[in-house]
Every structure is written in C-alpha cells, then in structure tokens.
Design a protein around this motif. Structure first.
Motif, PDB file in Angstrom:
ATOM      1  N   ARG A   1       0.834  -1.209   0.000  1.00  0.00           N
ATOM      2  CA  ARG A   1       0.000   0.000   0.000  1.00  0.00           C
ATOM      3  C   ARG A   1       0.867   1.256   0.000  1.00  0.00           C
TER       4      ARG A   1
ATOM      5  N   LEU B   1       2.266   1.701  -3.502  1.00  0.00           N
ATOM      6  CA  LEU B   1       1.226   2.110  -4.443  1.00  0.00           C
ATOM      7  C   LEU B   1       0.852   3.583  -4.269  1.00  0.00           C
ATOM      8  N   ASN B   2       0.872   4.060  -3.048  1.00  0.00           N
ATOM      9  CA  ASN B   2       0.595   5.477  -2.827  1.00  0.00           C
ATOM     10  C   ASN B   2       1.646   6.362  -3.486  1.00  0.00           C
TER      11      ASN B   2
ATOM     12  N   ARG C   1       0.909   6.024  -7.467  1.00  0.00           N
ATOM     13  CA  ARG C   1      -0.453   6.286  -7.931  1.00  0.00           C
ATOM     14  C   ARG C   1      -0.484   7.525  -8.817  1.00  0.00           C
ATOM     15  N   GLY C   2      -1.089   7.381  -9.988  1.00  0.00           N
ATOM     16  CA  GLY C   2      -1.131   8.469 -10.953  1.00  0.00           C
ATOM     17  C   GLY C   2       0.029   8.451 -11.923  1.00  0.00           C
ATOM     18  N   LYS C   3       1.028   7.606 -11.639  1.00  0.00           N
ATOM     19  CA  LYS C   3       2.201   7.511 -12.514  1.00  0.00           C
ATOM     20  C   LYS C   3       2.187   6.242 -13.357  1.00  0.00           C
TER      21      LYS C   3
ATOM     22  N   ASP D   1      -0.554   2.610 -14.492  1.00  0.00           N
ATOM     23  CA  ASP D   1      -1.913   2.065 -14.477  1.00  0.00           C
ATOM     24  C   ASP D   1      -1.985   0.609 -14.023  1.00  0.00           C
TER      25      ASP D   1
ATOM     26  N   VAL E   1      -0.657  -2.963 -12.074  1.00  0.00           N
ATOM     27  CA  VAL E   1       0.110  -3.577 -10.992  1.00  0.00           C
ATOM     28  C   VAL E   1      -0.071  -5.093 -11.035  1.00  0.00           C
TER      29      VAL E   1
ATOM     30  N   MET F   1      -7.263  -2.723  -4.726  1.00  0.00           N
ATOM     31  CA  MET F   1      -6.410  -2.158  -5.774  1.00  0.00           C
ATOM     32  C   MET F   1      -7.259  -1.687  -6.962  1.00  0.00           C
TER      33      MET F   1
ATOM     34  N   TYR G   1      -8.797   1.527  -6.157  1.00  0.00           N
ATOM     35  CA  TYR G   1      -7.820   2.609  -6.240  1.00  0.00           C
ATOM     36  C   TYR G   1      -7.634   3.103  -7.669  1.00  0.00           C
ATOM     37  N   GLY G   2      -8.119   2.305  -8.635  1.00  0.00           N
ATOM     38  CA  GLY G   2      -7.995   2.699 -10.034  1.00  0.00           C
ATOM     39  C   GLY G   2      -6.914   1.953 -10.797  1.00  0.00           C
ATOM     40  N   PHE G   3      -6.268   0.974 -10.144  1.00  0.00           N
ATOM     41  CA  PHE G   3      -5.241   0.198 -10.828  1.00  0.00           C
ATOM     42  C   PHE G   3      -5.859  -0.956 -11.620  1.00  0.00           C
TER      43      PHE G   3
END
Length: 237
Positions: free
Chosen positions: A22, A25-26, A29-31, A33, A35, A53, A56-58
């Motif tokens: 976690r 991933l933080n 995140r945003g860098k 898509d 995982v 996950m 979170y958008g992954f």
C-alpha cells in the motif's frame, strides 16, 4: 492494447507485507496504471486486497500461474472472472484442454478479464531447464507453448524479453506479449534472461513487468522517470 497515453508498464508488487504494498502504491499512484499481484500478497490479502487495488484505479494483473486439471481451472476462472481483474495468468504447461476451458469459462461469464499464458519462467537458463525437462530444448518448448496459448484463444503470452524473437513467427501479431525480466541494469538476482525496457519494447513486448527496479530504488519517482524514458524510446521504433 494499451491507450496511446498509457505507459505499458506493469509494476510487480513482490513485497513482503500488505502495508509495504500500500505504501508503494501510494507513491506511484497516478504515474502508472498496471500492478501485478503474485502469490504472497494474494495469500495475505486475498480477493479483498485485489478489489482494493481495483477501487484505487489500478488495473490488476493477478499472476498465480494456474496449472491444474481442466475442471479445476474452469472453476477458478469462474471465481476470478467477477472480481474486476485486468488479467489472470495460467501456465501453458497445463495443455490445450485446460487453456480452452479457461477461455470458455471466461467468455460464458461475459468477463473482460484477459488470460495470459506463462511460457517458460525467466529464472530458467538452459542448464536448469534441462534438469527439469530433459530431452526438450528450451527454445522448442517456448515456441510450442506460445503457439498453444495463441491457438487456444488466450489473449497473450508471458515470456522473457530474449524469447520474443524466438516466438515471433509462431504467433499472430495481435497476441499480446507480456515481458518480465526487464532491468535497467543487471541486479545479479534470480532473473537470468533479461533486457532493458527499451530493448524489450523494440523486440515486440506489448507490456513490460518491473518490480524491484522500482520499489527498491532510493528515489521511486526518479526511477519511474528513467524507466518511462526507456520505454518511450523503445516505442519510437
């Protein structure tokens, strides 16, 4: 296929704890898509962690390398097909019927989950391969397994970057190639058949998988920038 503005990089979350995963991933995140979740984190967090996950958008690449009798795999695919995975891995060594059962189960559900076939692990070299599979050259197994994944209706194959030229003439152009064993420099670890992101993309990889070069970097953002530049250089052809 990935979007034009989407970096074809899958980060392997091969970390010891869910807390470590976690935290990492933080930071990314945003860098990126995609995982990859492997056996350890799945054992620790299960479907709940996968769904977390996804929320979170992954796009989650669940790498369990399923290999069992066809009916068992059918039941597994039915269970995994509804949890929001981007993709799931099966081992090509399971054979045609197992692979076809997986595809049929996924399609009956109307799931968008991609199915990728594992060819030969990137930790294998010829010596280790011959010990486990005597009498069958690794290159021939690679070619046959890649063809079998394609012919059985899978969406893609997972192979070493050095295997891409070997399988090129055995699969249709549209079969996705997911490539682990990608390094900016050699780390002296258990990956033996490796290449840089640029080399892998130029050789035909659709997605590259990298874990330790990202999450073990002193500066993750800088590492991501260098990796992104290498991938974009490869995409230029």
């Amino acid at each position: 296929m990935h979007r034009d503005d989407e970096l074809p990089l899958i980060m392997a979350l091969d970390l010891d704890t869910l807390a470590d995963a976690r935290k990492t991933l933080n930071l990314v995140r945003g860098k990126l898509d995609y995982v990859k979740i492997g056996p350890r984190l799945f054992a620790l967090g299960g479907v709940h962690f996968v769904k977390e996950m996804v929320d979170y958008g992954f796009k989650v690449f669940l790498d369990l390398k399923l290999h069992d009798i066809p009916n068992t795999i059918r039941l597994a695919v039915e269970a995994f097909g509804g949890i929001g995975l981007w993709s799931l891995t099966l081992h090509a060594a399971g054979g045609r019927r197992m692979l076809e059962e997986a595809v049929a189960a996924r399609d009956r559900m109307g799931s968008s989950m991609k199915l990728f076939g594992i060819s030969v692990l990137t930790s294998f070299n010829e010596e280790v391969w011959s010990e486990a599979t005597p009498g069958c050259p690794m290159e021939e197994a690679l070619r046959q397994r890649a063809w079998l994944c394609d012919d059985s209706g899978l969406d893609g194959v997972v192979c070493s970057p050095l295997d891409l030229p070997v399988i090129k003439d055995r699969v249709r152009p549209g079969l996705l190639k997911v490539v682990p064993g990608v390094r900016l420099t050699s780390l002296g670890d258990d990956q033996t058949r490796i290449a840089t992101p640029c080399q892998a993309i130029k050789n035909g990889a659709d997605y590259v998988v990298m874990g330790r070069p990202i999450y073990k970097a002193d500066d993750i953002e800088s590492a991501m920038n260098v990796i992104g530049d290498s991938i974009r250089e490869g995409l230029k052809g």
